[in-house]
Enzyme design. Structure first.
Site, PDB file in Angstrom:
ATOM      1  N   VAL A 139       0.849  -1.179   0.000  1.00 58.14           N
ATOM      2  CA  VAL A 139       0.000   0.000   0.000  1.00 58.14           C
ATOM      3  C   VAL A 139       0.889   1.234   0.000  1.00 58.14           C
ATOM      4  CG1 VAL A 139      -1.714   1.270   1.364  1.00 58.14           C
ATOM      5  CG2 VAL A 139      -1.759  -1.222   1.353  1.00 58.14           C
ATOM      6  N   ALA A 144       4.471   4.235   2.922  1.00 56.32           N
ATOM      7  CA  ALA A 144       3.914   3.006   2.359  1.00 56.32           C
ATOM      8  C   ALA A 144       3.954   1.913   3.430  1.00 56.32           C
ATOM      9  CB  ALA A 144       4.719   2.573   1.141  1.00 56.32           C
ATOM     10  N   LYS A 145       3.317   0.814   3.172  1.00 58.95           N
ATOM     11  CA  LYS A 145       3.391  -0.340   4.085  1.00 58.95           C
ATOM     12  C   LYS A 145       2.937  -1.575   3.317  1.00 58.95           C
ATOM     13  CE  LYS A 145       4.308  -0.819   8.587  1.00 58.95           C
ATOM     14  NZ  LYS A 145       5.054   0.104   9.467  1.00 58.95           N
ATOM     15  N   GLY A 146       3.400  -2.708   3.756  1.00 60.42           N
ATOM     16  CA  GLY A 146       2.968  -3.934   3.103  1.00 60.42           C
ATOM     17  C   GLY A 146       2.934  -5.071   4.081  1.00 60.42           C
TER      18      GLY A 146
END
Ligand code: GLU
Length: 418
Positions: free
Chosen positions: A60, A105-107
């Site tokens: 994301v 962001a992040k995942g």
């Protein structure tokens, strides 16, 4: 009972609060509510028993307006889209607050890694990387470790990315092993950052930091490091916890022994030492102390326990440990909360140093890392503190005022495309 809202709703609420405080342009506000990009992928893995299992993975990106996306990858059963959207947005604020040329962001993957063999874990990481290949890269989006991922995970991601590109690309991730372009101090950076911040903040509030009593919820990558740093200079840590139990000792815990105990694969529930009481892990949060450091996961301090929190300073080691309702209660009760986007930003800061070192192919010594880290963090703390005093608002609100303003300014300068 607190009305249950998703983590993303929490993040939106915090953005709304900041927008009001800075009179944010409504168009910019509208833009910032949304993720720029979300990728959901299936990660099929042939398990050791020959069966195929499909895991859900995500990456994301909330904002790349100030630079490439930046943020960790977490492996946990609780990983879901709403959580990642909030965490990605918080990364945008974190990098903006420190004025790093990076976005947010992040995942993650929804998975319980305890149920995977080492081979399955490696395959999961490699296949996930292939699935998000087009989204990441040194100028696009740069992942890093987070919950249940580490330098080995980053090494696999870097390898897959490099193989597909046909060139070794260390800059695609941070938090790598030193041998392949990682930075000294990255592993301990989040904990070290907490240490620099609490020292300075205690000082500002007129306390002798060495005389304060600390409780640290969680003894992982973040909790054990801040515990060790405090212990090494002689501070008293009277409580801590892992996923099995809490440990409490009014005379202070021997952190060095606890680190050895955990390294051997033991759990706190089995720890036996004179003067150390084994309690429920939740109980650790409400014991009396001076500084409480939640260092596990989100939503730990809620309207259910906020009135029982008994500390002077709450230092947020985790991302989002305090719900907005709890935040309000703590503020009314005069407890000073040092917000996550400031408190735990040492991690992404040293990630940024790693990114800079990789670009230059020139590596710094630990002294330089720690000096530069301290300088940047203390400047950010000073700025936040100043705004909080000047406007008579909480440190969280002040941090948001600064971070959201920085992002808004970048959007304004770049304009809306087309
Ligand atoms: N996962 C860490 C965080 O939540 C670090 C992210 C990074 O280094 O990019 O801040």
């Amino acid at each position: 009972m607190e009305h249950k809202i998703s983590l993303y709703q929490v993040a939106l609420q915090q953005l709304d609060d900041a927008a009001k405080l800075i009179n944010l342009d409504p168009n910019i506000h509208e833009k910032l509510k949304y993720m720029e990009r979300i990728l959901i992928v299936s990660v099929p893995i042939l398990m050791d028993d020959g069966s195929l299992k499909v895991f859900q993975g995500y990456r994301v990106q909330h904002s790349t307006v100030r630079g490439p996306g930046k943020g960790g990858i977490r492996y946990s059963e609780n990983v879901n889209m709403e959580e990642l959207k909030a965490l990605a947005m918080w990364m945008t604020w974190k990098t903006a607050l420190l004025k790093l040329p990076l976005g947010g962001a992040k995942g993650g993957i929804t998975v319980n890694i305890k149920k995977l063999s080492p081979r399955e874990l490696e395959h999961l990481t490699r296949r996930y990387t292939v699935e998000i290949l087009n989204l990441i890269g040194p100028t696009r989006d740069i992942p890093a470790p987070d919950m249940n991922t580490n330098s080995q995970t980053m090494a696999w991601i870097m390898d897959v990315f490099s193989m597909h590109r046909g060139e070794t690309t260390p800059g695609v991730v941070t938090g790598k092993p030193i041998e392949i372009g990682g930075s000294l101090g990255r592993n301990r950076a989040t904990g070290m950052g907490l240490y620099f911040i609490i020292r300075e903040m205690a000082n500002k509030m007129g306390y002798k930091f060495l005389e304060l009593k600390y409780i640290i919820q969680g003894f992982g990558k973040v909790g054990s490091v801040i515990a060790e740093e405090l212990f090494n200079v002689g501070c008293k840590i009277i409580g801590t916890s892992d996923s099995t139990a809490g440990l409490y000792s009014p005379d202070g815990l021997n952190i060095r022994e606890l680190i050895k105990w955990k390294k051997k694969g033991n759990s706190f529930k089995d720890y036996q030492e004179k003067g150390v009481e084994i309690i429920e892990k939740e109980e650790i949060l409400t014991k009396t102390c001076d500084v409480l450091i939640p260092a596990t996961t989100e939503n730990q301090i809620t309207s259910e326990n906020a009135d029982k929190i008994d500390c002077k300073i709450l230092l947020e080691g985790a991302n989002g440990p305090t719900t907005p309702a709890a935040d309000k209660i703590l503020e009314e009760r005069g407890i000073v909360v040092i917000p996550d986007i400031l408190a735990n930003s040492g991690g992404v800061l040293v990630s940024y140093f790693e990114f800079v070192q990789d670009i230059n192919a020139y590596f710094w010594d630990l002294e330089r890392i720690n000096n530069e880290m301290r300088k940047v963090l203390l400047k950010a703390l000073e700025d936040v503190y100043h705004v909080a005093q000047e406007r008579n608002i909480s440190l969280r609100k002040a941090a948001y005022v600064l971070a959201v303003s920085n992002v808004a300014q970048a959007i304004k300068l770049r304009g809306f495309y087309p």
